[in-house]
Scaffold this motif. Structure first.
Motif, PDB file in Angstrom:
ATOM      1  N   VAL A 129       1.771 109.461  44.842  1.00 49.28           N
ATOM      2  CA  VAL A 129       0.516 108.973  45.431  1.00 49.28           C
ATOM      3  C   VAL A 129      -0.613 109.911  45.007  1.00 49.28           C
ATOM      4  N   ASP A 130      -1.841 109.391  45.000  1.00 46.84           N
ATOM      5  CA  ASP A 130      -2.986 110.261  44.722  1.00 46.84           C
ATOM      6  C   ASP A 130      -3.395 110.970  46.017  1.00 46.84           C
ATOM      7  N   PHE A 131      -4.431 111.818  45.923  1.00 51.91           N
ATOM      8  CA  PHE A 131      -4.796 112.637  47.079  1.00 51.91           C
ATOM      9  C   PHE A 131      -5.263 111.784  48.256  1.00 51.91           C
ATOM     10  N   GLN A 132      -5.963 110.702  47.989  1.00 48.57           N
ATOM     11  CA  GLN A 132      -6.453 109.845  49.067  1.00 48.57           C
ATOM     12  C   GLN A 132      -5.297 109.225  49.850  1.00 48.57           C
ATOM     13  N   TRP A 133      -4.297 108.708  49.123  1.00 42.21           N
ATOM     14  CA  TRP A 133      -3.147 108.118  49.806  1.00 42.21           C
ATOM     15  C   TRP A 133      -2.263 109.194  50.444  1.00 42.21           C
ATOM     16  N   PHE A 134      -2.280 110.365  49.853  1.00 36.89           N
ATOM     17  CA  PHE A 134      -1.562 111.479  50.493  1.00 36.89           C
ATOM     18  C   PHE A 134      -2.127 111.747  51.889  1.00 36.89           C
ATOM     19  N   LEU A 135      -3.460 111.749  52.018  1.00 37.86           N
ATOM     20  CA  LEU A 135      -4.064 111.971  53.330  1.00 37.86           C
ATOM     21  C   LEU A 135      -3.687 110.868  54.313  1.00 37.86           C
ATOM     22  N   VAL A 136      -3.573 109.631  53.824  1.00 40.04           N
ATOM     23  CA  VAL A 136      -3.138 108.534  54.691  1.00 40.04           C
ATOM     24  C   VAL A 136      -1.719 108.792  55.198  1.00 40.04           C
ATOM     25  N   LEU A 137      -0.828 109.208  54.287  1.00 40.68           N
ATOM     26  CA  LEU A 137       0.546 109.531  54.688  1.00 40.68           C
ATOM     27  C   LEU A 137       0.580 110.728  55.623  1.00 40.68           C
TER      28      LEU A 137
END
Length: 499
Positions: free
Chosen positions: A176-184
């Motif tokens: 995942v990219d950083f944005q989706w990492f924050l969602v996770l």
């Protein structure tokens, strides 16, 4: 005390298992898996802001649960609608705080935009994280009032950290990219709330329907007044711990937050035993006040202080005597947090040494004084940080916090002694300090061994042998000696009279 000891022991075991995972996460893995210190600092900054956000929205209802639930407790009557009342007002508070949060964005951009642009870019991610943080602390307070603390310790101290690690691994491996990492990452911090609801359903204690008696059990004016003062106290207390990070982000950037919070987290191991015990002690203090049992409260005050000091000083020695070894296995830049560990470790020791004074004040009719001290300390920590961070960086922030926590707890001890004629210290407290100094001296004389892991092992065993041996031989803590005696008998050994 048996209930406290049993649940406190289980909470401590779970908390230490979680602490090991947390240590591996924040000290060993996260700095490597998230090599950008600004991104790592952002994750910790978001969690800190969410905690403040949730406290504002909670409006003091976490403390209301501890103080007033004994009056509502009646399972047949579904606790007179207490859980509905406890959720309704904070959720309304969350709506109001969210509106204010959105209106304040221009000021946040102005304050953090230069040195911490990521904090501005991901500003709105704080809202869902804060919502689930709020729900968790409310449900956790309710479960503590039911004397159900072990599962909550497992969720917060163990499961949440496992899921956080999974989200970081997904980012580090490029899934995942950083944005989706924050969602996770936010999902990992929020999932424990859903599990708490399932747990309450399983206990058949999830009573969310209103009850016509809920406004009659205790005068609502009294509840609201107490909630207002405890709300202001909680917020000011949370802000004291958050001001460091906010001002570091402003002056030094989010990388400074990463270095500071790593040192801060390492010292949090010192507080694990007391947190495990406090979850079950808090409602018991409220019960003592309700029953007017001040003699029992005085005994509990002394015992809790002694137990906290015994374990806390040993943990501080283990951390500070191995501080160079700790930083040897981390990226070089994180060694900036060395004196954060010293100053925050000392402040946590003083917090432990002053016992459960905060609980006593907050569950008594003198709770207003705790608010006054919180407001004073909030101003003091902001001023000392303003003076020290520009010249001394994160070490200055830690020193400022140490001064604040010492003054804060000293005032609390004086108030409890004045109003309730009890104080936590005895000759055993002084002996614990002396034994700690002796154990530190022995470790200081031990030369540095060539292998880091070997040095940690040998130094830790030596400290434990000196500290633990003197503690047991001098019979300073009956709780420790009795625990050893029971363990020996459980494994088939005869009782040792000298214990």
């Amino acid at each position: 005390m048996d209930t406290i000891r049993k649940q406190g022991f289980l909470n401590t075991i779970i908390s230490y298992a979680g602490m090991i995972i947390g240590y591996v996460n924040l000290v060993v893995l996260f700095p490597v898996l998230i090599p950008d210190a600004d991104e790592l600092g952002l994750t910790r900054f978001l969690i800190s802001v969410a905690a403040i956000y949730a406290q504002f929205a909670a409006l003091g209802f976490t403390n209301i649960s501890a103080k007033y639930f004994p009056y509502f407790r009646d399972r047949d009557k579904k606790h007179n609608g207490f859980l509905f009342l406890m959720l309704l007002i904070p959720l309304a508070g969350f709506a109001v705080v969210t509106v204010l949060f959105m209106l304040l964005k221009p000021a946040v951009v102005d304050y953090f935009g230069k040195n911490s642009p990521l904090a501005v870019e991901y500003y709105y991610y704080i809202i869902p994280l804060s919502f689930f943080t709020l729900l968790f602390i409310l449900l956790d307070a309710y479960l503590r009032s039911l004397y159900k603390t072990v599962v909550q310790s497992f969720l917060k101290d163990f499961l949440e950290r496992i899921m956080m690690l999974a989200s970081v691994v997904c980012y580090a491996w490029g899934w995942v990219d950083f944005q989706w990492f924050l969602v996770l990452f936010i999902g990992a911090n929020s999932a424990v709330t859903f599990v708490s609801i399932v747990y309450l359903l399983w206990l058949r204690q999830f009573f969310v329907r209103p009850n016509r008696n809920m406004f009659q059990v205790v005068p609502m004016r009294e509840v609201v007044q107490y909630g207002l003062f405890s709300f202001l106290g909680n917020v000011s207390s949370s802000i004291i711990t958050f001001i460091d990070q906010a001002m570091i982000a402003h002056y030094l950037g989010l990388d400074g937050v990463a270095y500071y919070t790593t040192g801060y987290f390492i010292t949090s191991a010192i507080m694990v035993p007391s947190r495990g015990l406090n979850k079950i002690v808090y409602p018991q203090v409220a019960d003592y006040f309700k029953a007017g049992n001040m003699a029992g409260l005085k005994v509990l005050y002394r015992k809790m202080t002694r137990v906290n000091m015994v374990v806390g000083f040993l943990l501080f020695l283990g951390i500070w005597c191995n501080v160079n070894n700790i930083f040897a296995i981390m990226p070089k830049d994180f060694s900036q947090g060395k004196y954060v560990i010293l100053f925050m470790g000392l402040s946590r020791l003083f917090d432990l040494a002053t016992g459960i004074n905060g609980m006593i004040l907050l569950t008594s009719n003198k709770y207003r004084y705790d608010l006054y001290f919180n407001l004073l300390m909030m101003a003091l920590v902001a001023y000392t940080n303003y003076l020290l961070i520009p010249d001394y960086g994160i070490s200055g922030a830690a020193f400022a916090s140490m001064v604040v926590f010492v003054v804060y707890n000293l005032f609390r001890v004086i108030l409890v002694a004045r109003f309730f004629k009890m104080q936590p210290f005895g000759w055993d407290s002084l002996l614990i300090v002396v034994i700690s100094l002796l154990a530190f001296g022995v470790s200081w004389m031990l030369p540095q061994l060539p292998n880091v892991i070997l040095d940690i092992a040998v130094r830790s065993v030596l400290i434990t042998a000196v500290y633990g041996g003197l503690l047991v031989l001098l019979k300073i803590s009956p709780e420790v000696n009795n625990g050893i005696q029971k363990t020996l008998v459980r494994f088939g050994f005869r009782e040792w009279k000298w214990l």
